[in-house]
Design a protein around this motif. Structure first.
Motif, PDB file in Angstrom:
ATOM      1  N   ASP A  60       0.845  -1.196   0.000  1.00 37.94           N
ATOM      2  CA  ASP A  60       0.000   0.000   0.000  1.00 37.94           C
ATOM      3  C   ASP A  60       0.879   1.244   0.000  1.00 37.94           C
ATOM      4  O   ASP A  60       1.443   1.617   1.032  1.00 37.94           O
ATOM      5  CB  ASP A  60      -0.911  -0.019   1.227  1.00 37.94           C
ATOM      6  N   GLU A  63       0.467   4.145   2.431  1.00 42.03           N
ATOM      7  CA  GLU A  63       0.962   3.967   3.793  1.00 42.03           C
ATOM      8  C   GLU A  63       2.478   4.001   3.926  1.00 42.03           C
ATOM      9  O   GLU A  63       2.999   4.008   5.034  1.00 42.03           O
ATOM     10  CB  GLU A  63       0.433   2.648   4.369  1.00 42.03           C
ATOM     11  N   LYS A 115       4.025   9.600   9.038  1.00 42.15           N
ATOM     12  CA  LYS A 115       2.918   9.267   8.144  1.00 42.15           C
ATOM     13  C   LYS A 115       1.684  10.099   8.480  1.00 42.15           C
ATOM     14  O   LYS A 115       0.997  10.586   7.590  1.00 42.15           O
ATOM     15  CB  LYS A 115       2.553   7.777   8.251  1.00 42.15           C
TER      16      LYS A 115
END
Length: 131
Positions: A60, A63, A115
């Motif tokens: 992903d 992410e 993040k």
């Protein structure tokens, strides 16, 4: 997963969010070509074959970034650790970054808040998630 830095490949591929101002600035700061040789910077939002490959592998990219070095993929905090080991030690910011992220423990602690900051900033800038 510590990469073998002695057998440096000339193939270093970094898939990162080109729309993220932090990610783009970090890629410029590293000066990887000075120490690692040939580097391919790929925008995770593109339809580049490497992007398709990692997505098909179930990674992903919303992410985390991916670093492919020595035919092995490193993801998220591991990618930062590999980049810190490969980056040039010239310049104060590079030395600080290398010291922080060469530790798998520190990288794993700092990656989640990074993040979160990225997600918040992209939302404020009106940028869409990576799909």
């Amino acid at each position: 997963m510590k990469p073998d830095m002695r057998s440096r490949s000339t193939d270093l591929v970094i898939i990162y969010d080109g729309d993220c101002p932090f990610c783009a600035a970090y890629m410029k700061m590293l000066r990887l070509r000075d120490s690692a040789g040939a580097v391919s910077l790929i925008d995770a939002r593109s339809d580049h074959p490497e992007v398709m490959r990692v997505k098909q592998a179930g990674i992903d990219l919303q992410e985390g970034m991916v670093v492919n070095y020595g035919s092995k993929d490193y993801y998220g905090d591991e990618a930062l650790t590999v980049l810190s080991m490969l980056s040039s030690q010239s310049g104060l910011l590079n030395r600080i970054s290398a010291w922080i992220f060469k530790s798998k423990f520190r990288a794993s602690l700092l990656y989640p808040p990074m993040k979160l900051g990225r997600a918040f900033t992209l939302k404020l800038l009106g940028r869409k998630p990576i799909t």
